[in-house]
Enzyme design. Structure first.
Site, PDB file in Angstrom:
ATOM      1  N   LEU A  47      31.632  24.198  10.349  1.00  0.00           N
ATOM      2  CA  LEU A  47      32.845  23.730  11.031  1.00  0.00           C
ATOM      3  C   LEU A  47      34.081  24.252  10.320  1.00  0.00           C
ATOM      4  O   LEU A  47      34.089  24.396   9.096  1.00  0.00           O
ATOM      5  CB  LEU A  47      32.872  22.197  11.017  1.00  0.00           C
ATOM      6  CG  LEU A  47      31.741  21.488  11.751  1.00  0.00           C
ATOM      7  CD1 LEU A  47      31.792  19.988  11.447  1.00  0.00           C
ATOM      8  CD2 LEU A  47      31.824  21.736  13.249  1.00  0.00           C
ATOM      9  N   ASP A  89      26.745  22.808   7.517  1.00  0.00           N
ATOM     10  CA  ASP A  89      27.703  22.342   6.510  1.00  0.00           C
ATOM     11  C   ASP A  89      27.061  21.553   5.365  1.00  0.00           C
ATOM     12  O   ASP A  89      27.776  20.934   4.567  1.00  0.00           O
ATOM     13  CB  ASP A  89      28.765  21.465   7.193  1.00  0.00           C
ATOM     14  CG  ASP A  89      29.741  22.293   8.024  1.00  0.00           C
ATOM     15  OD1 ASP A  89      30.439  23.131   7.434  1.00  0.00           O
ATOM     16  OD2 ASP A  89      29.765  22.115   9.260  1.00  0.00           O
ATOM     17  N   GLU A  94      29.044  16.342  -0.834  1.00  0.00           N
ATOM     18  CA  GLU A  94      29.884  15.188  -1.141  1.00  0.00           C
ATOM     19  C   GLU A  94      30.128  14.297   0.077  1.00  0.00           C
ATOM     20  O   GLU A  94      30.333  13.088  -0.058  1.00  0.00           O
ATOM     21  CB  GLU A  94      31.238  15.666  -1.662  1.00  0.00           C
ATOM     22  CG  GLU A  94      32.200  14.527  -1.935  1.00  0.00           C
ATOM     23  CD  GLU A  94      33.572  15.017  -2.327  1.00  0.00           C
ATOM     24  OE1 GLU A  94      33.954  14.745  -3.465  1.00  0.00           O
ATOM     25  OE2 GLU A  94      34.243  15.674  -1.520  1.00  0.00           O
ATOM     26  N   ASP A  95      30.084  14.894   1.266  1.00  0.00           N
ATOM     27  CA  ASP A  95      30.428  14.108   2.453  1.00  0.00           C
ATOM     28  C   ASP A  95      29.318  13.158   2.888  1.00  0.00           C
ATOM     29  O   ASP A  95      29.569  12.233   3.655  1.00  0.00           O
ATOM     30  CB  ASP A  95      30.797  15.050   3.604  1.00  0.00           C
ATOM     31  CG  ASP A  95      32.048  15.833   3.282  1.00  0.00           C
ATOM     32  OD1 ASP A  95      32.984  15.233   2.722  1.00  0.00           O
ATOM     33  OD2 ASP A  95      32.078  17.049   3.532  1.00  0.00           O
ATOM     34  N   ARG A 114      27.054  16.674  11.475  1.00  0.00           N
ATOM     35  CA  ARG A 114      26.791  16.392  10.067  1.00  0.00           C
ATOM     36  C   ARG A 114      26.112  15.035   9.840  1.00  0.00           C
ATOM     37  O   ARG A 114      25.706  14.730   8.716  1.00  0.00           O
ATOM     38  CB  ARG A 114      28.102  16.477   9.265  1.00  0.00           C
ATOM     39  CG  ARG A 114      28.802  17.826   9.416  1.00  0.00           C
ATOM     40  CD  ARG A 114      29.754  18.100   8.283  1.00  0.00           C
ATOM     41  NE  ARG A 114      29.052  18.097   7.005  1.00  0.00           N
ATOM     42  CZ  ARG A 114      29.630  18.079   5.827  1.00  0.00           C
ATOM     43  NH1 ARG A 114      30.933  18.066   5.755  1.00  0.00           N
ATOM     44  NH2 ARG A 114      28.923  18.071   4.715  1.00  0.00           N
ATOM     45  N   ARG A 165      37.495  12.006  10.570  1.00  0.00           N
ATOM     46  CA  ARG A 165      36.077  11.809  10.241  1.00  0.00           C
ATOM     47  C   ARG A 165      35.753  10.386   9.771  1.00  0.00           C
ATOM     48  O   ARG A 165      34.588  10.012   9.710  1.00  0.00           O
ATOM     49  CB  ARG A 165      35.674  12.779   9.131  1.00  0.00           C
ATOM     50  CG  ARG A 165      35.892  14.260   9.442  1.00  0.00           C
ATOM     51  CD  ARG A 165      34.844  14.769  10.405  1.00  0.00           C
ATOM     52  NE  ARG A 165      35.024  16.198  10.648  1.00  0.00           N
ATOM     53  CZ  ARG A 165      34.510  17.150   9.884  1.00  0.00           C
ATOM     54  NH1 ARG A 165      33.791  16.831   8.821  1.00  0.00           N
ATOM     55  NH2 ARG A 165      34.711  18.424  10.169  1.00  0.00           N
ATOM     56  N   HIS A 196      40.190  16.132   5.240  1.00  0.00           N
ATOM     57  CA  HIS A 196      39.799  14.959   4.465  1.00  0.00           C
ATOM     58  C   HIS A 196      40.942  14.511   3.553  1.00  0.00           C
ATOM     59  O   HIS A 196      41.795  15.324   3.161  1.00  0.00           O
ATOM     60  CB  HIS A 196      38.594  15.285   3.566  1.00  0.00           C
ATOM     61  CG  HIS A 196      37.300  15.389   4.290  1.00  0.00           C
ATOM     62  ND1 HIS A 196      36.464  16.472   4.161  1.00  0.00           N
ATOM     63  CD2 HIS A 196      36.665  14.534   5.139  1.00  0.00           C
ATOM     64  CE1 HIS A 196      35.382  16.288   4.897  1.00  0.00           C
ATOM     65  NE2 HIS A 196      35.480  15.115   5.503  1.00  0.00           N
ATOM     66  N   CYS A 283      33.771  19.002  -2.705  1.00  0.00           N
ATOM     67  CA  CYS A 283      32.731  18.771  -1.692  1.00  0.00           C
ATOM     68  C   CYS A 283      31.400  19.449  -2.026  1.00  0.00           C
ATOM     69  O   CYS A 283      30.385  19.148  -1.417  1.00  0.00           O
ATOM     70  CB  CYS A 283      33.222  19.199  -0.325  1.00  0.00           C
ATOM     71  SG  CYS A 283      33.971  20.804  -0.299  1.00  0.00           S
TER      72      CYS A 283
HETATM   73  C1  CIR Z   1      33.385  20.311   7.535  1.00  0.00           C
HETATM   74  O1  CIR Z   1      34.281  20.557   8.349  1.00  0.00           O
HETATM   75  O2  CIR Z   1      32.815  19.239   7.528  1.00  0.00           O
HETATM   76  C2  CIR Z   1      32.997  21.364   6.547  1.00  0.00           C
HETATM   77  N1  CIR Z   1      33.116  22.654   7.150  1.00  0.00           N
HETATM   78  C3  CIR Z   1      33.830  21.288   5.306  1.00  0.00           C
HETATM   79  C4  CIR Z   1      33.605  20.019   4.539  1.00  0.00           C
HETATM   80  C5  CIR Z   1      34.410  19.939   3.300  1.00  0.00           C
HETATM   81  N2  CIR Z   1      34.149  18.715   2.640  1.00  0.00           N
HETATM   82  C6  CIR Z   1      34.985  18.137   1.797  1.00  0.00           C
HETATM   83  O3  CIR Z   1      36.090  18.606   1.585  1.00  0.00           O
HETATM   84  N3  CIR Z   1      34.608  16.989   1.227  1.00  0.00           N
END
Ligand code: CIR
Length: 292
Positions: A47, A89, A94-95, A114, A165, A196, A283
């Site tokens: 993404l 992703d 971390e997410d 995700r 999110r 984020h 992340c």
């Molecule tokens: C996203 O859009 O979810 C991923 N392409 C990037 C996530 C980055 N995560 C973060 O900064 N904690």
């Protein structure tokens, strides 16, 4: 030294039995372990808010390896999970979880592509922790969503930025989940059009935050010592303090100098490929502290 603002009133909180040796202010950046996941080939489909080009997977893996090496140099033992092709992703571990000294919490990502990453990270969390928790579905809040990128654990509280999110129900579910561990969870606002909360800030120590001016505006981080990134270097804000070093993305020399001048040891890491899919320093790993 920062004034004791609203964010610092949690300091009288009792400290978990396992952590008596560590000053409570240090718990937010003293780590022993990290979990990472190797970039999948499918990262090219990751993404992104704006298309600035397709990530070069080989180069991404080289950067990822340097990132892992930097964590190890900082004293962390790393676990690198295998790539997940079904989840482009998933390198951004971390997410999918939040790791605290007391236990780990499986997040509920707000990006539909995700959501499944949360289930995939759980076995690694269970290997590391005795207490792994899921967010409750709270009545009307059953639709709660929250991603780790919106959560920053300071020396005194958990700050969560509402974003595209992460919604109020997700924040409430987190609040419930960590209540018995004694944490205060405070809801803040991620600036509009910013992915984020931590896209725009990074913890430098328990009471100091590297921050963009747009996030600092409005005073929601008042009470912390705020160090602004240089104008035009907003992408440097997502720094990570790991033990005695601060990881910063390379290419932001004025911010690197500011952080060094503030007394921190900075390690700059190439991040061009992750940046193409909106990824930064924090992340790419879940950092935590365990005794074994
Ligand atoms: C996203 O859009 O979810 C991923 N392409 C990037 C996530 C980055 N995560 C973060 O900064 N904690």
């Amino acid at each position: 030294m920062v004034d004791a603002g609203p964010g610092l009133r949690h300091m009288g909180q009792s400290q978990p039995a396992s952590d008596h040796a560590m000053p409570i202010q240090d718990r937010s950046f003293r780590f022993t372990h990290a979990i990472l996941r190797r970039p999948a080939d499918s990262i090219v489909d990751g993404l992104r808010a704006v298309d600035t080009g397709t990530p070069d997977v080989t180069l991404f893996r080289t950067h990822h390896e340097a990132y892992r090496a930097a964590l190890e140099t900082a004293g962390l033992k790393t676990t690198v999970l295998p790539p997940l092709e079904d989840f482009p992703d998933s390198v951004f571990v971390e997410d999918a979880a939040l790791c605290l000294p007391e236990g780990a919490i499986v997040m509920r990502p707000g990006a539909p592509t995700r959501l499944g990453e949360a289930v995939k990270i759980e076995p690694a969390l269970r290997d590391a922790y005795g207490d792994v928790r899921h967010l409750p579905s709270l009545g009307d809040h059953g639709h709660g969503r929250i991603e780790g990128g919106d959560v920053i654990v300071t020396g005194t509280e958990i700050l969560v930025g509402r974003s595209a999110r992460t919604n109020g129900a997700g924040i409430e579910a987190l609040r419930e989940t960590v209540r018995d561990w004694g944490y205060r969870v405070r809801e803040l606002a991620t600036p509009p059009d910013v992915l984020h909360f931590k896209t725009d800030c990074g913890l430098l120590d328990g009471e100091t935050i590297l921050v963009t001016r747009r996030l600092a505006a409005g005073g929601q981080l008042d009470g912390y010592r705020l160090i602004p990134v240089a104008d035009g270097e907003e992408a440097a804000a997502n720094a990570v303090r790991v033990n005695d070093i601060v990881l910063l993305p390379a290419g932001f020399p004025r911010t690197a100098e500011t952080v060094r001048d503030a007394g921190y040891t900075v390690v700059e890491l190439e991040n061009s490929e992750a940046a193409k899919v909106d990824g930064g320093m924090s992340c790419l790993s879940l950092r935590f502290q365990r005794s074994a």
